[in-house]
Motif scaffolding. Structure first.
Motif, PDB file in Angstrom:
ATOM      1  N   HIS A  46     -38.114  -5.304 -22.997  1.00 55.18           N
ATOM      2  CA  HIS A  46     -37.456  -4.481 -22.995  1.00 55.18           C
ATOM      3  C   HIS A  46     -36.420  -3.777 -22.923  1.00 55.18           C
ATOM      4  O   HIS A  46     -35.764  -2.671 -23.738  1.00 55.18           O
ATOM      5  CB  HIS A  46     -38.090  -3.156 -21.679  1.00 55.18           C
ATOM      6  CG  HIS A  46     -39.309  -3.126 -21.409  1.00 55.18           C
ATOM      7  ND1 HIS A  46     -40.160  -1.975 -22.541  1.00 55.18           N
ATOM      8  CD2 HIS A  46     -40.478  -4.351 -20.587  1.00 55.18           C
ATOM      9  CE1 HIS A  46     -41.650  -1.960 -21.798  1.00 55.18           C
ATOM     10  NE2 HIS A  46     -41.911  -2.933 -21.316  1.00 55.18           N
ATOM     11  N   ARG A  75     -34.538  -1.892 -26.331  1.00 53.34           N
ATOM     12  CA  ARG A  75     -33.576  -1.047 -26.088  1.00 53.34           C
ATOM     13  C   ARG A  75     -32.152  -1.458 -26.831  1.00 53.34           C
ATOM     14  O   ARG A  75     -31.143  -0.518 -27.509  1.00 53.34           O
ATOM     15  CB  ARG A  75     -32.928  -0.976 -25.064  1.00 53.34           C
ATOM     16  CG  ARG A  75     -32.461   0.163 -24.978  1.00 53.34           C
ATOM     17  CD  ARG A  75     -31.919   0.096 -23.201  1.00 53.34           C
ATOM     18  NE  ARG A  75     -31.151  -0.655 -22.884  1.00 53.34           N
ATOM     19  CZ  ARG A  75     -29.851  -0.643 -22.574  1.00 53.34           C
ATOM     20  NH1 ARG A  75     -29.197  -0.346 -23.509  1.00 53.34           N
ATOM     21  NH2 ARG A  75     -29.508  -2.086 -22.078  1.00 53.34           N
ATOM     22  N   ARG A 115     -37.084   3.201 -28.835  1.00 49.28           N
ATOM     23  CA  ARG A 115     -36.642   4.675 -29.633  1.00 49.28           C
ATOM     24  C   ARG A 115     -35.682   5.009 -28.356  1.00 49.28           C
ATOM     25  O   ARG A 115     -35.116   5.905 -28.777  1.00 49.28           O
ATOM     26  CB  ARG A 115     -38.469   5.150 -29.257  1.00 49.28           C
ATOM     27  CG  ARG A 115     -38.938   4.659 -30.659  1.00 49.28           C
ATOM     28  CD  ARG A 115     -40.117   5.904 -30.696  1.00 49.28           C
ATOM     29  NE  ARG A 115     -41.269   5.639 -29.894  1.00 49.28           N
ATOM     30  CZ  ARG A 115     -42.320   4.621 -30.198  1.00 49.28           C
ATOM     31  NH1 ARG A 115     -42.278   3.819 -30.909  1.00 49.28           N
ATOM     32  NH2 ARG A 115     -43.389   4.238 -28.985  1.00 49.28           N
ATOM     33  N   ARG A 116     -35.944   4.850 -27.496  1.00 51.49           N
ATOM     34  CA  ARG A 116     -35.068   5.084 -26.011  1.00 51.49           C
ATOM     35  C   ARG A 116     -33.704   5.303 -26.048  1.00 51.49           C
ATOM     36  O   ARG A 116     -32.339   5.587 -26.172  1.00 51.49           O
ATOM     37  CB  ARG A 116     -35.729   4.697 -24.383  1.00 51.49           C
ATOM     38  CG  ARG A 116     -34.558   5.446 -23.757  1.00 51.49           C
ATOM     39  CD  ARG A 116     -35.658   5.130 -22.156  1.00 51.49           C
ATOM     40  NE  ARG A 116     -34.893   3.386 -21.884  1.00 51.49           N
ATOM     41  CZ  ARG A 116     -36.786   2.815 -22.029  1.00 51.49           C
ATOM     42  NH1 ARG A 116     -37.580   3.196 -21.732  1.00 51.49           N
ATOM     43  NH2 ARG A 116     -36.615   1.501 -21.752  1.00 51.49           N
ATOM     44  N   GLN A 136     -46.246  -2.053 -27.374  1.00 50.92           N
ATOM     45  CA  GLN A 136     -45.747  -0.102 -27.419  1.00 50.92           C
ATOM     46  C   GLN A 136     -44.764   0.754 -26.371  1.00 50.92           C
ATOM     47  O   GLN A 136     -43.791   1.041 -26.810  1.00 50.92           O
ATOM     48  CB  GLN A 136     -46.344   0.398 -27.550  1.00 50.92           C
ATOM     49  CG  GLN A 136     -47.885   1.147 -28.616  1.00 50.92           C
ATOM     50  CD  GLN A 136     -47.801   1.414 -29.451  1.00 50.92           C
ATOM     51  OE1 GLN A 136     -46.721   2.639 -29.139  1.00 50.92           O
ATOM     52  NE2 GLN A 136     -47.700   1.742 -30.539  1.00 50.92           N
ATOM     53  N   SER A 137     -44.772  -0.623 -25.523  1.00 51.94           N
ATOM     54  CA  SER A 137     -43.453  -0.170 -24.442  1.00 51.94           C
ATOM     55  C   SER A 137     -42.714  -0.822 -24.835  1.00 51.94           C
ATOM     56  O   SER A 137     -41.703  -0.222 -24.561  1.00 51.94           O
ATOM     57  CB  SER A 137     -44.212  -0.388 -23.118  1.00 51.94           C
ATOM     58  OG  SER A 137     -44.187  -2.211 -22.821  1.00 51.94           O
ATOM     59  N   HIS A 182     -41.360  -1.073 -28.063  1.00 48.76           N
ATOM     60  CA  HIS A 182     -41.539  -0.123 -28.533  1.00 48.76           C
ATOM     61  C   HIS A 182     -40.457   1.324 -28.480  1.00 48.76           C
ATOM     62  O   HIS A 182     -39.341   2.246 -28.920  1.00 48.76           O
ATOM     63  CB  HIS A 182     -42.501   0.301 -30.050  1.00 48.76           C
ATOM     64  CG  HIS A 182     -42.061  -0.638 -30.578  1.00 48.76           C
ATOM     65  ND1 HIS A 182     -41.362  -1.131 -32.523  1.00 48.76           N
ATOM     66  CD2 HIS A 182     -43.361  -1.977 -31.259  1.00 48.76           C
ATOM     67  CE1 HIS A 182     -42.098  -2.291 -32.876  1.00 48.76           C
ATOM     68  NE2 HIS A 182     -42.903  -2.359 -32.260  1.00 48.76           N
ATOM     69  N   GLU A 183     -41.192   1.896 -27.611  1.00 51.64           N
ATOM     70  CA  GLU A 183     -40.175   2.862 -26.812  1.00 51.64           C
ATOM     71  C   GLU A 183     -39.300   2.619 -25.922  1.00 51.64           C
ATOM     72  O   GLU A 183     -38.346   3.867 -26.093  1.00 51.64           O
ATOM     73  CB  GLU A 183     -41.732   3.203 -25.553  1.00 51.64           C
ATOM     74  CG  GLU A 183     -41.236   4.677 -24.524  1.00 51.64           C
ATOM     75  CD  GLU A 183     -40.504   5.071 -25.763  1.00 51.64           C
ATOM     76  OE1 GLU A 183     -39.722   6.316 -25.239  1.00 51.64           O
ATOM     77  OE2 GLU A 183     -41.236   6.190 -26.210  1.00 51.64           O
ATOM     78  N   SER A 184     -39.216   1.843 -25.876  1.00 52.86           N
ATOM     79  CA  SER A 184     -37.626   1.116 -25.150  1.00 52.86           C
ATOM     80  C   SER A 184     -36.875   1.031 -26.692  1.00 52.86           C
ATOM     81  O   SER A 184     -35.413   1.480 -26.516  1.00 52.86           O
ATOM     82  CB  SER A 184     -37.784  -0.719 -24.720  1.00 52.86           C
ATOM     83  OG  SER A 184     -38.368  -0.275 -23.838  1.00 52.86           O
TER      84      SER A 184
END
Length: 337
Positions: free
Chosen positions: A278, A282, A53-54, A46-47, A49-51
């Motif tokens: 991460h 990104r 999306r960022r 999840q972390s 994937h947040e990278s």
């Protein structure tokens, strides 16, 4: 009266024309698929994937506004637990294709190759892959060819670094148990590619092959009886057997170990070292951005990691009676106490 009617009709026609023109020129919402070998609730995934999306937001792609992300999580699907990852991947690829995605982002080289076989013209971006050239996923880093591009690490180089870290922690180390599984192609490749680095460092390797969850405890205990002094994990272990379970079972052997996923250290493994996922996730957004703007994967060089992450679990070290060298602690990105 007639002139007012004509004026009204003219205004109506102008309004309709503007609305129609606006509808035709409005940017469509682009659909991107993402196939992950992890589960939807996995904290590490999840972390990452947040990278991702960022990274998309940095390029102007806003999920829900001008881009839609369609996810498929392998470990979240009951069918995948029953039939196995390899058998399940083609089904999930079919689902993503049915969603009319323009490209698919993947974690791992095996899913990337599976997509290329099913849909040769569908662009694929590897957010992470182990040695894409060595495993034949792309032709070369500079000119990947085909429909696959993205980011890839060099497995033997990272394996050598992990072995070096183990030797720093345990100076008299002579035999290492390599935990791998034939259920994950990247893990099988890692087992083969670690042989040469181990010879150069004067280490003997013991194969610790895992096939089923029910075998893990006994297989690890057998390796301890054979005299291994430490364990090293390979790609695919955490995603296949679950990071929490495999980490705790390895820690229970009371031997030092080094894995890939930082979450392993948070579950008790002595150390982890790997490229920064991460950063890779990104950067994967850059590839997505370029492809959506017309670039072809075949012409986009595959990139390699530039950031790495070392974690040391001091709590585990103390429990094992191991003193971590100060030089290693100073190099660590995260120290768990």
């Amino acid at each position: 009266m007639l002139s007012k009617t004509i004026s009204g009709l003219f205004a109506l026609m102008v309004f309709i024309s503007v609305q129609s023109s606006g509808a035709q020129t409005a940017d469509p919402i682009r659909r991107i698929g993402f196939l992950s070998v992890y589960g939807e609730s996995d904290p590490s995934s999840q972390s990452w994937h947040e990278s991702f999306r960022r990274g998309l937001r940095e390029k102007g792609w806003i999920p829900g506004k001008n881009i839609t992300l369609v996810y498929r999580w392998i470990r979240s699907r009951r069918e995948c637990q029953v039939s196995g990852r390899r058998a399940c991947i083609p089904m999930l690829i079919d689902e993503l294709i049915a969603q009319r995605v323009e490209l698919i982002v993947v974690h791992g080289g095996h899913p990337a190759r599976a997509i290329e076989k099913k849909a040769p013209n569908l662009p694929v971006v590897m957010a992470e892959a182990s040695d894409a050239v060595g495993r034949g996923i792309v032709k070369s880093l500079a000119k990947p060819g085909g429909s696959i591009t993205g980011l890839s690490s060099i497995t033997p180089v990272l394996a050598a670094k992990r072995l070096e870290i183990l030797k720093e922690i345990v100076p008299g180390l002579s035999r290492v148990g390599v935990i791998w599984t034939p259920n994950a192609p990247a893990s099988t490749y890692a087992w083969k590619s670690i042989q040469d680095p181990a010879r150069k460092l004067g280490l003997r390797l013991t194969s610790v092959e895992l096939r089923r969850n029910s075998d893990i405890r006994k297989t690890l205990q057998d390796a301890v009886k054979e005299g291994v002094g430490a364990f090293i994990g390979t790609s695919g272990i955490s995603s296949t057997f679950g990071v929490k379970r495999i980490s705790r079972l390895v820690t229970a052997t009371r031997l030092p170990a080094i894995f890939l996923d930082p979450a392993s250290a948070r579950h008790g493994v002595l150390s982890t070292y790997n490229r920064s996922n991460h950063d890779l996730y990104r950067r994967a957004a850059n590839f997505v951005d370029k492809i959506l703007k017309g670039a072809k994967p075949a012409d986009m060089p595959v990139e390699q990691p530039t950031k790495f992450y070392l974690v040391i679990n001091l709590k585990t070290a103390k429990a094992l009676g191991i003193t971590i060298p100060q030089s290693l602690l100073l190099r660590a990105d995260e120290v768990i106490e």
